[in-house]
Design a protein around this motif. Structure first.
Motif, PDB file in Angstrom:
ATOM      1  N   ALA A   1      -1.937  -1.755  10.449  1.00 49.90           N
ATOM      2  CA  ALA A   1      -1.789  -3.052  11.119  1.00 49.90           C
ATOM      3  C   ALA A   1      -2.782  -3.237  12.263  1.00 49.90           C
ATOM      4  CB  ALA A   1      -0.371  -3.200  11.655  1.00 49.90           C
ATOM      5  N   GLY A   2      -3.375  -2.153  12.751  1.00 49.98           N
ATOM      6  CA  GLY A   2      -4.244  -2.260  13.911  1.00 49.98           C
ATOM      7  C   GLY A   2      -3.470  -2.341  15.217  1.00 49.98           C
ATOM      8  N   ALA A   3      -2.248  -1.806  15.220  1.00 50.39           N
ATOM      9  CA  ALA A   3      -1.402  -1.838  16.417  1.00 50.39           C
ATOM     10  C   ALA A   3      -1.507  -0.510  17.156  1.00 50.39           C
ATOM     11  CB  ALA A   3       0.047  -2.120  16.027  1.00 50.39           C
ATOM     12  N   ARG A   4      -0.906  -0.460  18.340  1.00 52.34           N
ATOM     13  CA  ARG A   4      -0.931   0.762  19.146  1.00 52.34           C
ATOM     14  C   ARG A   4       0.327   1.581  18.867  1.00 52.34           C
ATOM     15  NH1 ARG A   4      -4.994  -0.238  22.740  1.00 52.34           N
ATOM     16  NH2 ARG A   4      -5.388  -2.452  23.148  1.00 52.34           N
ATOM     17  N   TYR A   5       0.116   2.870  18.748  1.00 55.05           N
ATOM     18  CA  TYR A   5       1.238   3.806  18.622  1.00 55.05           C
ATOM     19  C   TYR A   5       1.006   4.944  19.606  1.00 55.05           C
ATOM     20  CZ  TYR A   5       4.171   7.588  16.858  1.00 55.05           C
ATOM     21  OH  TYR A   5       5.065   8.632  16.758  1.00 55.05           O
ATOM     22  N   PRO A   6       1.728   4.970  20.735  1.00 59.78           N
ATOM     23  CA  PRO A   6       1.474   5.983  21.762  1.00 59.78           C
ATOM     24  C   PRO A   6       2.098   7.339  21.501  1.00 59.78           C
ATOM     25  CG  PRO A   6       3.136   4.449  22.530  1.00 59.78           C
ATOM     26  CD  PRO A   6       2.677   3.940  21.196  1.00 59.78           C
TER      27      PRO A   6
ATOM     28  N   PRO B   1       9.365 -10.816   7.673  1.00 61.10           N
ATOM     29  CA  PRO B   1       8.563 -10.783   8.900  1.00 61.10           C
ATOM     30  C   PRO B   1       8.364 -12.166   9.513  1.00 61.10           C
ATOM     31  CG  PRO B   1       7.624  -9.325   7.257  1.00 61.10           C
ATOM     32  CD  PRO B   1       8.722 -10.085   6.565  1.00 61.10           C
ATOM     33  N   ALA B   2       8.248 -13.197   8.673  1.00 61.07           N
ATOM     34  CA  ALA B   2       8.067 -14.554   9.207  1.00 61.07           C
ATOM     35  C   ALA B   2       9.290 -14.995  10.009  1.00 61.07           C
ATOM     36  CB  ALA B   2       7.803 -15.529   8.065  1.00 61.07           C
TER      37      ALA B   2
ATOM     38  N   TRP C   1       7.222  -3.694   8.290  1.00 67.11           N
ATOM     39  CA  TRP C   1       6.761  -3.473   9.665  1.00 67.11           C
ATOM     40  C   TRP C   1       5.267  -3.759   9.785  1.00 67.11           C
ATOM     41  CZ3 TRP C   1      10.036  -3.692  13.307  1.00 67.11           C
ATOM     42  CH2 TRP C   1      11.292  -3.076  13.261  1.00 67.11           C
ATOM     43  N   VAL C   2       4.491  -3.361   8.765  1.00 65.47           N
ATOM     44  CA  VAL C   2       3.041  -3.604   8.801  1.00 65.47           C
ATOM     45  C   VAL C   2       2.759  -5.102   8.809  1.00 65.47           C
ATOM     46  CG1 VAL C   2       0.895  -3.376   7.502  1.00 65.47           C
ATOM     47  CG2 VAL C   2       2.415  -1.407   7.730  1.00 65.47           C
ATOM     48  N   ARG C   3       3.428  -5.854   7.939  1.00 69.58           N
ATOM     49  CA  ARG C   3       3.215  -7.309   7.896  1.00 69.58           C
ATOM     50  C   ARG C   3       3.595  -7.956   9.226  1.00 69.58           C
ATOM     51  NH1 ARG C   3       6.110  -6.611   2.925  1.00 69.58           N
ATOM     52  NH2 ARG C   3       4.675  -6.467   1.145  1.00 69.58           N
ATOM     53  N   LEU C   4       4.717  -7.536   9.786  1.00 70.94           N
ATOM     54  CA  LEU C   4       5.169  -8.117  11.047  1.00 70.94           C
ATOM     55  C   LEU C   4       4.176  -7.812  12.163  1.00 70.94           C
ATOM     56  CD1 LEU C   4       7.248  -9.520  12.835  1.00 70.94           C
ATOM     57  CD2 LEU C   4       8.461  -7.326  13.021  1.00 70.94           C
ATOM     58  N   ALA C   5       3.724  -6.585  12.247  1.00 71.79           N
ATOM     59  CA  ALA C   5       2.769  -6.216  13.296  1.00 71.79           C
ATOM     60  C   ALA C   5       1.478  -7.010  13.159  1.00 71.79           C
ATOM     61  CB  ALA C   5       2.484  -4.718  13.236  1.00 71.79           C
TER      62      ALA C   5
END
Length: 361
Positions: free
Chosen positions: A257-262, A348-349, A224-228
């Motif tokens: 990953a630097g993604a948002r998690y609300p 992820p690719a 999930w981290v790689r995909l994000a």
């Protein structure tokens, strides 16, 4: 006014508080032009799981065609997911709810859970016609021939793997209807505000939840981290989502990953969160059915279930690992598995390419 003047068969009437026509216009039954007599009481028994409850809501359309003046009752463990505007009464699966149902003579009972307690209750309730699943001597059996095919695919692996009918066609057949593309009917929801989203960028929601009942369908945290990260590098907005069981994991994924998690949402608010997405990536779980109900584009990760059972209304990609034991329906890995954590074989690719394809159409 005597009780004989009150039209207790009107669909607006419930017997313990004023009806809407009276509240709005002050009318009584003898001078009301909103009188709508009911004809037929129908019970749906669909308790679990949350996603399966959503997946059965298309049945409300043919029921309404068959009983245009009928009162539909729905017995469930997820009352918040039933579209209240479409049913007369949502009944909780508890003692109070069961006592109520035992006191009603139904015209049609649809028993749609292959669970012993639901089937035992279906046996004990009064109905002119019963469809779906029953129980006899502690085992699940069909009420009639319409339910036999779905029952048989549940007890024989070879029949299950050979099945090419999707679930909605199967469940319509069980109930004696023909599936004609009827959509999901979702509960009312409100899309949440997620701070900092760029409205000019496509939004991809990654649902990491899969529950603990079917462990083989879990996609690993590292994947999930790689995909994000890859999606963010492509200029996508990425939201990480899941349930309470995934909260700590999702905090780590979002941070790495630097993604948002609300955060964690209720089922209904989670539907609202999904409504923001352009593409949803998820395993076969509640988020998949909610996304289908929203008619979102989906990349579904599957290894455990028969892919033909999934019916979507818009373009959907189903990705599976390259293993010979697909459709295993195993709740955990065992010594016969050719590879543990086989879901991670979906790279992820590969997911990223399918997301790009969906966003381009």
């Amino acid at each position: 006014m005597t009780t004989l003047d009150i039209k207790t068969d009107c669909r607006h009437f419930n017997g313990y508080k004023p009806c809407q026509p009276h509240k709005q216009r002050g009318v009584h039954c003898d001078d009301c032009d909103s009188y709508a007599p009911t004809q037929g009481d129908i019970l749906i028994i669909k308790l679990e799981a949350a996603g399966e409850v959503l997946r059965n809501t298309p049945l409300l359309a043919p029921i309404r065609r068959q009983f245009p003046r009928g009162r539909i009752f729905w017995l469930t463990s997820h009352p918040e997911l039933i579209p209240r505007r479409e049913v007369f009464r949502v009944v909780d699966f508890d003692l109070a709810g069961i006592l109520l149902l035992q006191d009603i003579e139904f015209d049609l009972l649809l028993s749609l859970d292959k669970d012993l307690e639901a089937c035992a209750l279906a046996n004990r309730l009064h109905a002119k016609v019963k469809k779906g699943f029953s129980q006899r001597s502690g085992v699940i059996v069909p009420f009639d021939d319409d339910s036999a095919p779905k029952w048989q695919t549940g007890v024989f692996d070879d029949l299950m793997k050979a099945n090419t009918d999707h679930y909605l066609r199967e469940i319509f057949d069980i109930c004696g209807y023909e599936f004609q593309g009827e959509p999901y009917l979702l509960p009312e929801f409100t899309p949440p505000e997620v701070e900092g989203l760029d409205a000019d960028k496509p939004l991809v929601l990654l649902n990491t939840g899969a529950g603990d009942k079917w462990k083989p369908r879990i996609y690993s945290e590292a994947q999930w981290v790689r995909l994000a990260r890859d999606l963010l590098a492509d200029g996508r907005e990425v939201i990480i989502a899941g349930g309470p069981d995934e909260h700590d994991k999702n905090l780590r994924i979002a941070a790495d990953a630097g993604a948002r998690y609300p955060g964690v949402y209720s089922y209904v608010d989670f539907i609202g969160l999904l409504s923001l997405a352009d593409v949803v990536v998820t395993s076969v779980t509640f988020a998949l059915h909610a996304a289908i109900g929203l008619q979102k584009k989906v990349v579904a990760l599957n290894n455990t279930f028969n892919r033909h059972e999934i019916h979507a209304y818009v373009e959907t990609e189903i990705l599976e690992p390259d293993v010979p034991c697909l459709m295993c329906y195993k709740q955990d890995f065992d010594q016969d598995c050719v590879r543990r954590h086989c879901m991670d074989m979906i790279t992820p690719a590969r997911i990223r390419r399918r997301v790009d394809g969906l966003l381009s159409t």
